[in-house]
Design a protein around this motif. Structure first.
Motif, PDB file in Angstrom:
ATOM      1  N   ASP A  17      -7.739 -13.815 -15.777  1.00 52.40           N
ATOM      2  CA  ASP A  17      -6.938 -14.850 -15.202  1.00 52.40           C
ATOM      3  C   ASP A  17      -5.359 -14.726 -15.313  1.00 52.40           C
ATOM      4  OD1 ASP A  17      -9.190 -16.265 -15.030  1.00 52.40           O
ATOM      5  OD2 ASP A  17      -9.091 -17.445 -16.974  1.00 52.40           O
ATOM      6  N   PHE A  18      -4.974 -13.771 -15.865  1.00 50.44           N
ATOM      7  CA  PHE A  18      -3.459 -13.360 -16.120  1.00 50.44           C
ATOM      8  C   PHE A  18      -3.082 -12.198 -15.383  1.00 50.44           C
ATOM      9  CE2 PHE A  18      -5.093 -15.513 -19.611  1.00 50.44           C
ATOM     10  CZ  PHE A  18      -4.324 -16.871 -19.496  1.00 50.44           C
ATOM     11  N   ALA A  19      -2.569 -12.291 -13.888  1.00 53.26           N
ATOM     12  CA  ALA A  19      -2.336 -11.139 -13.195  1.00 53.26           C
ATOM     13  C   ALA A  19      -1.573 -11.682 -12.032  1.00 53.26           C
ATOM     14  CB  ALA A  19      -3.477 -10.487 -12.681  1.00 53.26           C
ATOM     15  N   PHE A  20      -0.916 -10.997 -11.261  1.00 55.88           N
ATOM     16  CA  PHE A  20      -0.128 -11.614  -9.947  1.00 55.88           C
ATOM     17  C   PHE A  20       0.352 -10.329  -9.231  1.00 55.88           C
ATOM     18  CE2 PHE A  20       3.329 -11.234 -13.261  1.00 55.88           C
ATOM     19  CZ  PHE A  20       4.445 -10.488 -12.608  1.00 55.88           C
ATOM     20  N   THR A  21       0.519 -10.544  -7.900  1.00 53.21           N
ATOM     21  CA  THR A  21       1.471  -9.684  -7.324  1.00 53.21           C
ATOM     22  C   THR A  21       2.251 -10.186  -6.416  1.00 53.21           C
ATOM     23  OG1 THR A  21      -0.723  -8.218  -6.947  1.00 53.21           O
ATOM     24  CG2 THR A  21       0.614  -7.951  -5.266  1.00 53.21           C
ATOM     25  N   ARG A  22       3.527  -9.447  -6.195  1.00 52.91           N
ATOM     26  CA  ARG A  22       4.502  -9.960  -5.467  1.00 52.91           C
ATOM     27  C   ARG A  22       5.114  -8.677  -4.452  1.00 52.91           C
ATOM     28  NH1 ARG A  22       2.859 -13.945  -7.235  1.00 52.91           N
ATOM     29  NH2 ARG A  22       3.831 -15.814  -8.070  1.00 52.91           N
ATOM     30  N   HIS A  23       5.610  -9.050  -3.481  1.00 50.74           N
ATOM     31  CA  HIS A  23       6.000  -8.088  -2.520  1.00 50.74           C
ATOM     32  C   HIS A  23       7.196  -8.187  -1.860  1.00 50.74           C
ATOM     33  CE1 HIS A  23       3.835 -10.731   0.187  1.00 50.74           C
ATOM     34  NE2 HIS A  23       4.769 -10.198   0.943  1.00 50.74           N
ATOM     35  N   ALA A  24       7.685  -7.240  -1.370  1.00 54.99           N
ATOM     36  CA  ALA A  24       9.322  -7.397  -0.820  1.00 54.99           C
ATOM     37  C   ALA A  24       9.377  -6.261   0.436  1.00 54.99           C
ATOM     38  CB  ALA A  24      10.478  -7.296  -1.488  1.00 54.99           C
ATOM     39  N   TRP A  25      10.152  -6.579   1.422  1.00 50.08           N
ATOM     40  CA  TRP A  25      10.285  -5.475   2.165  1.00 50.08           C
ATOM     41  C   TRP A  25      11.644  -4.670   1.920  1.00 50.08           C
ATOM     42  CZ3 TRP A  25      14.251  -4.232   5.640  1.00 50.08           C
ATOM     43  CH2 TRP A  25      14.008  -2.980   6.844  1.00 50.08           C
ATOM     44  N   VAL A  26      11.687  -3.307   1.936  1.00 51.68           N
ATOM     45  CA  VAL A  26      12.965  -2.767   1.673  1.00 51.68           C
ATOM     46  C   VAL A  26      13.338  -1.823   2.561  1.00 51.68           C
ATOM     47  CG1 VAL A  26      12.801  -2.764  -1.021  1.00 51.68           C
ATOM     48  CG2 VAL A  26      11.937  -0.853   0.441  1.00 51.68           C
ATOM     49  N   ASP A  27      14.517  -1.520   2.917  1.00 55.26           N
ATOM     50  CA  ASP A  27      15.044  -0.920   4.136  1.00 55.26           C
ATOM     51  C   ASP A  27      15.246   0.699   3.530  1.00 55.26           C
ATOM     52  OD1 ASP A  27      16.039   0.283   6.512  1.00 55.26           O
ATOM     53  OD2 ASP A  27      17.931  -0.896   6.095  1.00 55.26           O
ATOM     54  N   ALA A  28      13.984   1.356   3.574  1.00 57.06           N
ATOM     55  CA  ALA A  28      13.824   2.687   2.788  1.00 57.06           C
ATOM     56  C   ALA A  28      12.510   3.192   3.104  1.00 57.06           C
ATOM     57  CB  ALA A  28      14.291   2.817   1.559  1.00 57.06           C
ATOM     58  N   ALA A  29      12.417   4.518   3.554  1.00 58.91           N
ATOM     59  CA  ALA A  29      10.914   5.025   3.775  1.00 58.91           C
ATOM     60  C   ALA A  29      10.312   4.991   2.327  1.00 58.91           C
ATOM     61  CB  ALA A  29      11.207   6.421   4.322  1.00 58.91           C
ATOM     62  N   PRO A  30       8.681   4.916   2.724  1.00 57.06           N
ATOM     63  CA  PRO A  30       7.985   4.854   1.176  1.00 57.06           C
ATOM     64  C   PRO A  30       8.243   6.178   0.432  1.00 57.06           C
ATOM     65  CG  PRO A  30       6.570   4.369   3.058  1.00 57.06           C
ATOM     66  CD  PRO A  30       8.213   4.801   3.600  1.00 57.06           C
ATOM     67  N   ALA A  31       8.713   7.323   0.925  1.00 58.03           N
ATOM     68  CA  ALA A  31       8.881   8.652   0.274  1.00 58.03           C
ATOM     69  C   ALA A  31      10.077   8.250  -0.739  1.00 58.03           C
ATOM     70  CB  ALA A  31       9.218   9.751   0.883  1.00 58.03           C
ATOM     71  N   LEU A  32      11.060   7.841  -0.191  1.00 56.91           N
ATOM     72  CA  LEU A  32      12.277   7.339  -1.105  1.00 56.91           C
ATOM     73  C   LEU A  32      11.923   6.385  -1.996  1.00 56.91           C
ATOM     74  CD1 LEU A  32      15.129   7.637  -1.894  1.00 56.91           C
ATOM     75  CD2 LEU A  32      15.928   5.932   0.055  1.00 56.91           C
ATOM     76  N   GLY A 103      -4.970   0.397 -23.159  1.00 57.54           N
ATOM     77  CA  GLY A 103      -3.824  -0.467 -22.809  1.00 57.54           C
ATOM     78  C   GLY A 103      -3.990  -1.951 -22.806  1.00 57.54           C
ATOM     79  N   ILE A 104      -2.793  -2.649 -22.722  1.00 57.75           N
ATOM     80  CA  ILE A 104      -2.693  -4.004 -22.568  1.00 57.75           C
ATOM     81  C   ILE A 104      -2.559  -4.594 -21.348  1.00 57.75           C
ATOM     82  CG2 ILE A 104      -0.450  -4.287 -23.570  1.00 57.75           C
ATOM     83  CD1 ILE A 104      -1.391  -6.299 -25.580  1.00 57.75           C
ATOM     84  N   VAL A 105      -1.335  -3.815 -20.597  1.00 61.82           N
ATOM     85  CA  VAL A 105      -1.043  -4.507 -19.327  1.00 61.82           C
ATOM     86  C   VAL A 105      -0.986  -3.314 -18.257  1.00 61.82           C
ATOM     87  CG1 VAL A 105       0.822  -5.442 -18.001  1.00 61.82           C
ATOM     88  CG2 VAL A 105       0.323  -6.050 -20.463  1.00 61.82           C
ATOM     89  N   HIS A 106      -1.577  -3.668 -17.062  1.00 57.13           N
ATOM     90  CA  HIS A 106      -1.090  -2.664 -15.991  1.00 57.13           C
ATOM     91  C   HIS A 106      -0.282  -2.842 -15.039  1.00 57.13           C
ATOM     92  CE1 HIS A 106      -2.596  -0.830 -12.141  1.00 57.13           C
ATOM     93  NE2 HIS A 106      -3.145   0.170 -13.012  1.00 57.13           N
ATOM     94  N   TRP A 107       0.411  -2.231 -14.951  1.00 58.90           N
ATOM     95  CA  TRP A 107       1.605  -2.314 -13.764  1.00 58.90           C
ATOM     96  C   TRP A 107       1.498  -1.297 -12.658  1.00 58.90           C
ATOM     97  CZ3 TRP A 107       5.668  -5.787 -13.598  1.00 58.90           C
ATOM     98  CH2 TRP A 107       5.913  -6.441 -14.862  1.00 58.90           C
ATOM     99  N   GLU A 108       1.566  -1.733 -11.364  1.00 60.04           N
ATOM    100  CA  GLU A 108       1.509  -0.683  -9.989  1.00 60.04           C
ATOM    101  C   GLU A 108       2.300  -0.989  -8.987  1.00 60.04           C
ATOM    102  OE1 GLU A 108      -2.091   1.399  -9.514  1.00 60.04           O
ATOM    103  OE2 GLU A 108      -2.338   0.559  -7.486  1.00 60.04           O
ATOM    104  N   TRP A 109       3.047  -0.174  -8.523  1.00 56.35           N
ATOM    105  CA  TRP A 109       3.687  -0.338  -7.381  1.00 56.35           C
ATOM    106  C   TRP A 109       2.901   0.355  -6.108  1.00 56.35           C
ATOM    107  CZ3 TRP A 109       9.033  -1.847  -7.623  1.00 56.35           C
ATOM    108  CH2 TRP A 109       9.674  -1.790  -8.921  1.00 56.35           C
ATOM    109  N   THR A 110       2.718  -0.366  -5.136  1.00 53.19           N
ATOM    110  CA  THR A 110       2.245   0.258  -3.813  1.00 53.19           C
ATOM    111  C   THR A 110       3.184   0.008  -2.583  1.00 53.19           C
ATOM    112  OG1 THR A 110       1.127  -1.841  -3.139  1.00 53.19           O
ATOM    113  CG2 THR A 110      -0.301  -0.267  -4.559  1.00 53.19           C
ATOM    114  N   LEU A 111       3.196   1.060  -1.892  1.00 54.20           N
ATOM    115  CA  LEU A 111       4.125   1.055  -0.968  1.00 54.20           C
ATOM    116  C   LEU A 111       3.345   1.366   0.456  1.00 54.20           C
ATOM    117  CD1 LEU A 111       6.135   4.028  -2.914  1.00 54.20           C
ATOM    118  CD2 LEU A 111       6.555   1.268  -2.969  1.00 54.20           C
ATOM    119  N   THR A 112       3.975   0.445   1.433  1.00 54.67           N
ATOM    120  CA  THR A 112       2.933   0.562   2.957  1.00 54.67           C
ATOM    121  C   THR A 112       4.450   0.464   3.947  1.00 54.67           C
ATOM    122  OG1 THR A 112       1.490  -0.741   1.908  1.00 54.67           O
ATOM    123  CG2 THR A 112       1.575  -0.897   4.302  1.00 54.67           C
TER     124      THR A 112
END
Length: 168
Positions: A17-32, A103-112
Motif C-alpha cells: 500500500d506504500f508506493a508511488f511513481t512520479r515522472h518529469a520530462w528533462v532536456d537530455a538524452a537517456p544516456a546522460l 531491504g526495506i525500500v526499493h528506489w528505481e529510476w526509469t528513462l524513456t
C-alpha cells in the motif's frame, strides 16, 4: 479485503500500500540522465533529503554494488546503506535500502526517450514494514507523502539543472 484505519498497528498493514511513481520530462538524452542518476554522489545536487552519498571503495554503478548516504527528515539525520539491484545504462537504475536480501525500500529510476529529451520516472516502494519507518498507517502515510514531495522536488531540480547546463 480488510479495511484499515489511521491508527491500525503495523501488523495490520500491507507494505504494498506504500508506493508511488512520479515522472518529469528533462532536456537530455537517456544516456546522460543515466550517467547522472547512477553516479549516486550527484543525487545530492537535486534531492532535498539526501547528501554525502558515496559508493563503497572500489564499487560503482553496477548491480550488486553498495553505497552509503546521509538522509534527513523531520529534524532527524541518519546514514543508510543501499545495494544496486538494477543497472541498465540509458534505461533504468534501481537500488534497495538495506540490500537486496532483506531491504526495506526499493528506489528505481526509469528513462524513456521522448523527443529530444527523456521522461524520467522515479519510483519508491516499501518492501516490508518496519517500525523504524513508523508504527501506524498514519505514520506510514506521512512518510509516503514526505517521500512523494521529495521525489517531485528532486525531479524538478534535475530538470532545471539540466536546462541550465544546456544553456552554458
Amino acid at each position: 479485503m480488510t479495511t484499515t484505519t489511521a491508527n491500525d498497528p503495523i501488523e495490520a498493514l500491507d507494505a504494498a500500500d506504500f508506493a508511488f511513481t512520479r515522472h518529469a520530462w528533462v532536456d537530455a538524452a537517456p544516456a546522460l540522465v543515466y550517467e547522472l542518476v547512477s553516479e549516486v554522489s550527484a543525487v545530492s545536487r537535486w534531492s532535498p533529503d539526501a547528501d554525502d552519498i558515496a559508493f563503497d571503495p572500489e564499487a560503482g554503478p553496477w548491480a550488486g554494488a553498495w553505497f552509503s548516504g546521509r538522509n534527513r527528515r523531520d529534524g532527524r539525520v541518519w546514514t543508510s546503506r543501499s545495494q544496486i539491484v538494477r543497472a541498465d545504462p540509458g534505461t533504468a537504475f534501481g537500488f534497495v535500502v538495506g540490500g537486496a536480501e532483506n531491504g526495506i525500500v526499493h528506489w528505481e529510476w526509469t528513462l524513456t526517450p521522448q523527443g529530444r529529451g527523456t521522461v524520467v520516472q522515479q519510483s519508491w516502494r516499501l518492501l516490508r514494514l518496519d517500525p523504524v519507518l513508523g508504527t501506524t498507517r498514519t505514520n506510514l502515510d506521512a512518510l509516503r507523502r514526505h517521500m512523494t514531495i521529495s521525489v517531485e522536488t528532486t525531479l524538478t531540480a534535475l530538470a532545471q539543472w539540466l536546462a541550465e547546463e544546456r544553456r552554458r
